[in-house]
Design a protein around this motif. Sequence first.
Motif, PDB file in Angstrom:
ATOM      1  N   GLY A  28      -3.015   5.144  -0.483  1.00  0.00           N
ATOM      2  CA  GLY A  28      -3.876   5.333   0.681  1.00  0.00           C
ATOM      3  C   GLY A  28      -3.437   4.476   1.858  1.00  0.00           C
ATOM      4  O   GLY A  28      -3.377   4.941   3.007  1.00  0.00           O
ATOM      5  N   TYR A  29      -3.113   3.196   1.609  1.00  0.00           N
ATOM      6  CA  TYR A  29      -2.663   2.304   2.684  1.00  0.00           C
ATOM      7  C   TYR A  29      -1.296   2.736   3.224  1.00  0.00           C
ATOM      8  O   TYR A  29      -1.051   2.648   4.438  1.00  0.00           O
ATOM      9  CB  TYR A  29      -2.602   0.860   2.185  1.00  0.00           C
ATOM     10  CG  TYR A  29      -3.953   0.182   2.180  1.00  0.00           C
ATOM     11  CD1 TYR A  29      -4.402  -0.506   3.307  1.00  0.00           C
ATOM     12  CD2 TYR A  29      -4.791   0.248   1.067  1.00  0.00           C
ATOM     13  CE1 TYR A  29      -5.644  -1.140   3.308  1.00  0.00           C
ATOM     14  CE2 TYR A  29      -6.033  -0.377   1.065  1.00  0.00           C
ATOM     15  CZ  TYR A  29      -6.455  -1.060   2.182  1.00  0.00           C
ATOM     16  OH  TYR A  29      -7.694  -1.681   2.200  1.00  0.00           O
ATOM     17  N   ILE A  30      -0.415   3.218   2.344  1.00  0.00           N
ATOM     18  CA  ILE A  30       0.897   3.693   2.809  1.00  0.00           C
ATOM     19  C   ILE A  30       0.736   4.958   3.643  1.00  0.00           C
ATOM     20  O   ILE A  30       1.419   5.128   4.672  1.00  0.00           O
ATOM     21  CB  ILE A  30       1.836   3.935   1.601  1.00  0.00           C
ATOM     22  CG1 ILE A  30       2.202   2.577   0.982  1.00  0.00           C
ATOM     23  CG2 ILE A  30       3.090   4.679   2.026  1.00  0.00           C
ATOM     24  CD1 ILE A  30       2.999   2.682  -0.292  1.00  0.00           C
ATOM     25  N   ASP A  31      -0.185   5.852   3.253  1.00  0.00           N
ATOM     26  CA  ASP A  31      -0.450   7.049   4.065  1.00  0.00           C
ATOM     27  C   ASP A  31      -0.926   6.654   5.457  1.00  0.00           C
ATOM     28  O   ASP A  31      -0.527   7.265   6.456  1.00  0.00           O
ATOM     29  CB  ASP A  31      -1.522   7.911   3.390  1.00  0.00           C
ATOM     30  CG  ASP A  31      -1.023   8.582   2.123  1.00  0.00           C
ATOM     31  OD1 ASP A  31       0.209   8.604   1.923  1.00  0.00           O
ATOM     32  OD2 ASP A  31      -1.857   9.080   1.344  1.00  0.00           O
ATOM     33  N   LEU A  32      -1.784   5.638   5.527  1.00  0.00           N
ATOM     34  CA  LEU A  32      -2.258   5.163   6.834  1.00  0.00           C
ATOM     35  C   LEU A  32      -1.088   4.619   7.648  1.00  0.00           C
ATOM     36  O   LEU A  32      -0.994   4.875   8.857  1.00  0.00           O
ATOM     37  CB  LEU A  32      -3.326   4.080   6.645  1.00  0.00           C
ATOM     38  CG  LEU A  32      -3.860   3.436   7.924  1.00  0.00           C
ATOM     39  CD1 LEU A  32      -4.565   4.457   8.814  1.00  0.00           C
ATOM     40  CD2 LEU A  32      -4.812   2.265   7.588  1.00  0.00           C
ATOM     41  N   LEU A  33      -0.209   3.875   6.997  1.00  0.00           N
ATOM     42  CA  LEU A  33       0.956   3.325   7.694  1.00  0.00           C
ATOM     43  C   LEU A  33       1.814   4.450   8.274  1.00  0.00           C
ATOM     44  O   LEU A  33       2.294   4.359   9.411  1.00  0.00           O
ATOM     45  CB  LEU A  33       1.780   2.476   6.710  1.00  0.00           C
ATOM     46  CG  LEU A  33       3.134   1.959   7.219  1.00  0.00           C
ATOM     47  CD1 LEU A  33       2.949   1.036   8.414  1.00  0.00           C
ATOM     48  CD2 LEU A  33       3.875   1.237   6.093  1.00  0.00           C
ATOM     49  N   PHE A  48       6.917  -2.820   7.307  1.00  0.00           N
ATOM     50  CA  PHE A  48       5.519  -2.843   6.906  1.00  0.00           C
ATOM     51  C   PHE A  48       5.342  -2.273   5.501  1.00  0.00           C
ATOM     52  O   PHE A  48       4.534  -2.773   4.716  1.00  0.00           O
ATOM     53  CB  PHE A  48       4.660  -2.050   7.899  1.00  0.00           C
ATOM     54  CG  PHE A  48       4.594  -2.661   9.276  1.00  0.00           C
ATOM     55  CD1 PHE A  48       4.845  -4.012   9.464  1.00  0.00           C
ATOM     56  CD2 PHE A  48       4.285  -1.876  10.392  1.00  0.00           C
ATOM     57  CE1 PHE A  48       4.780  -4.574  10.738  1.00  0.00           C
ATOM     58  CE2 PHE A  48       4.218  -2.431  11.658  1.00  0.00           C
ATOM     59  CZ  PHE A  48       4.472  -3.778  11.834  1.00  0.00           C
ATOM     60  N   ARG A  49       6.117  -1.230   5.182  1.00  0.00           N
ATOM     61  CA  ARG A  49       6.018  -0.609   3.852  1.00  0.00           C
ATOM     62  C   ARG A  49       6.426  -1.620   2.772  1.00  0.00           C
ATOM     63  O   ARG A  49       5.777  -1.735   1.728  1.00  0.00           O
ATOM     64  CB  ARG A  49       6.928   0.632   3.797  1.00  0.00           C
ATOM     65  CG  ARG A  49       7.149   1.232   2.392  1.00  0.00           C
ATOM     66  CD  ARG A  49       5.933   2.000   1.938  1.00  0.00           C
ATOM     67  NE  ARG A  49       6.111   2.499   0.572  1.00  0.00           N
ATOM     68  CZ  ARG A  49       6.475   3.749   0.288  1.00  0.00           C
ATOM     69  NH1 ARG A  49       6.749   4.618   1.252  1.00  0.00           N
ATOM     70  NH2 ARG A  49       6.548   4.146  -0.966  1.00  0.00           N
ATOM     71  N   GLU A  50       7.509  -2.370   3.039  1.00  0.00           N
ATOM     72  CA  GLU A  50       7.959  -3.367   2.076  1.00  0.00           C
ATOM     73  C   GLU A  50       6.905  -4.451   1.880  1.00  0.00           C
ATOM     74  O   GLU A  50       6.670  -4.903   0.749  1.00  0.00           O
ATOM     75  CB  GLU A  50       9.276  -3.982   2.559  1.00  0.00           C
ATOM     76  CG  GLU A  50       9.860  -4.995   1.572  1.00  0.00           C
ATOM     77  CD  GLU A  50      11.168  -5.564   2.058  1.00  0.00           C
ATOM     78  OE1 GLU A  50      11.723  -6.440   1.362  1.00  0.00           O
ATOM     79  OE2 GLU A  50      11.650  -5.150   3.145  1.00  0.00           O
ATOM     80  N   ARG A  51       6.276  -4.865   2.975  1.00  0.00           N
ATOM     81  CA  ARG A  51       5.251  -5.897   2.874  1.00  0.00           C
ATOM     82  C   ARG A  51       4.051  -5.399   2.049  1.00  0.00           C
ATOM     83  O   ARG A  51       3.490  -6.137   1.228  1.00  0.00           O
ATOM     84  CB  ARG A  51       4.795  -6.319   4.269  1.00  0.00           C
ATOM     85  CG  ARG A  51       5.853  -7.092   5.047  1.00  0.00           C
ATOM     86  CD  ARG A  51       5.438  -7.275   6.515  1.00  0.00           C
ATOM     87  NE  ARG A  51       6.465  -7.985   7.253  1.00  0.00           N
ATOM     88  CZ  ARG A  51       6.535  -9.319   7.367  1.00  0.00           C
ATOM     89  NH1 ARG A  51       5.638 -10.070   6.763  1.00  0.00           N
ATOM     90  NH2 ARG A  51       7.496  -9.890   8.048  1.00  0.00           N
ATOM     91  N   LEU A  52       3.605  -4.166   2.293  1.00  0.00           N
ATOM     92  CA  LEU A  52       2.491  -3.600   1.529  1.00  0.00           C
ATOM     93  C   LEU A  52       2.839  -3.490   0.051  1.00  0.00           C
ATOM     94  O   LEU A  52       2.019  -3.806  -0.831  1.00  0.00           O
ATOM     95  CB  LEU A  52       2.090  -2.233   2.089  1.00  0.00           C
ATOM     96  CG  LEU A  52       1.324  -2.230   3.416  1.00  0.00           C
ATOM     97  CD1 LEU A  52       1.148  -0.810   3.933  1.00  0.00           C
ATOM     98  CD2 LEU A  52      -0.055  -2.879   3.246  1.00  0.00           C
ATOM     99  N   ASP A  53       4.082  -3.013  -0.251  1.00  0.00           N
ATOM    100  CA  ASP A  53       4.497  -2.890  -1.655  1.00  0.00           C
ATOM    101  C   ASP A  53       4.495  -4.252  -2.339  1.00  0.00           C
ATOM    102  O   ASP A  53       4.044  -4.397  -3.484  1.00  0.00           O
ATOM    103  CB  ASP A  53       5.884  -2.255  -1.748  1.00  0.00           C
ATOM    104  CG  ASP A  53       5.841  -0.736  -1.539  1.00  0.00           C
ATOM    105  OD1 ASP A  53       4.762  -0.153  -1.788  1.00  0.00           O
ATOM    106  OD2 ASP A  53       6.858  -0.147  -1.120  1.00  0.00           O
TER     107      ASP A  53
END
Length: 543
Positions: free
Chosen positions: A105-110, A123-128
Amino acid sequence: MEALRNLITTNEQWLMQRVLGYAKLHGYTAYTSTLVEAWRASIAGLSAPIIEALESEECLRPITADVDYVSDPVALFGVKEAGKHRKRGVSLPLFLGLMKHYRKGYIDLLMKGGFSLADTQDFRERLDNFFDRIEVGFSAEWMRVDQVEQIRDLQQANLRITNEKNKFLTIFESLPNPVLFVDGEGKVVNLNRAAARLFYGQDASELHYYGEEARPSPPPSLAAEIAAFAVAADITTGFEKEITAAGRKAQCIILMQRMLDVSGKYQGTVVILNDVSHLKELEGEIEALNTHLADRAFQLEQANQELEAFNYTVSHDLRSPLTGISGYCQLLLGPCSSRIDTECRDYIGEIFKTCTRMNQFISQMLDFSRLGKCELKRELADLSLIARSIAGSLRMNDMEREVEFRIQEDVRGEGDPGLLRAVLENLMGNAWKFTAGKDRAVIEFGAGEAEGRRFCYVRDNGAGFEPEAASLLFVPFQRLHGAHEFRGFGIGLASVERIIQRHGGEVWAEGAIDQGATIFFTIPNLSFSEGGAPASDGRAPLA
């Protein structure tokens, strides 16, 4: 990082709907809360540490073999979450599976944030890294706890749940309104004591809380409405109906509300009743009172019509013979007086005076009867000016008397000037009359205030009255002094009271024998000069 933080904080509703959608799609809502607010709270609780972690380069490094979960705040967040979810009975596979959908869900928002390719990848790497650390911390904590501790945690959690259930059950049972919970199959799964008493004539509502055998069908008096609502599209409905159950009838206002789970699926109906039987009885009593008042008003109207007819009779049929008698008396005392001896002339003179007084009495009685019907013309009246005018008229009628008038300036009030003049004429006229035997007569008009109430008054130092008889002063035709002492018909003060009451005010009296009397009255919007006092006109020595 500011852009990503703003994206997350302004889209928590979107995130909640996104994650909830994944949870529904993959069956997780069967094992989680069905309250939308619980999902919204979980998103807010997760977004806060994500935003905090995004500001820290140290916390978002790739996971290494020697990571210290105690000092790593993100991993420590996972450790704490493990403890909370384990005590709630959430399994490790369930938590890890659900976290995959939170991450997605957070990656979809990104991806819909409109960032550059380089920023998106960063940002994707940080979220992962964030979610990886949570999962590792959660798993490590989970594996650290042995089965005995897990069972103990579950027992404690079960005890808390039981206590919470009992608390809400106590609230539910204490509700004065009857409440039913009907499930999706149309069976009553819960009802409180008020509902059990209404529908089944007993207080043992707890029999309907446990076991399949305790799931009765809805009460017959509401079964059709509940069934119809279950297949309708409305979320809520309300209506009024007479409920017949357990040998009694009750007039109720009924509210039905659909119970929906987090996926929007119908789970049953909440039925809340408000017994308004007592209110209906009161409505009946009010209606009966209104009918009685209408009858009384009709009787009063008839009485008023009869009074008007009586007034007409008095003013015409009774005055006509009085006028005739007075006319003959004047003839006998005039052209025919030489043929009548002195004693007879005296008798005829008394007859004429009696007729005159009777005619005056009829006039006052008619004026009194009209006071309740005349239309009020409200305006600001200068009571001081009116009092001075009346004082002048009283002097002109008896120039020989020495009376001091003390009249306070700038006393004004709202009312009908003509009727307010009649009030002061009666009060000051009485004061003039009852001070006739005083060598140093004083008549005073003024205004004051006591206990937050403003009032006017007329005071004299005349004959006064017994304090115990004060309430009789305002009774029509009631006289506290004999006719041989002071002339009058006993209507003046009754007229004053009626006029003041029509203005929404009050009137009362104080006095004592041979110490004078004071009549007080109130009228709307009374004003006077603060500190002002009645000023003497200097026509007589002070009492």
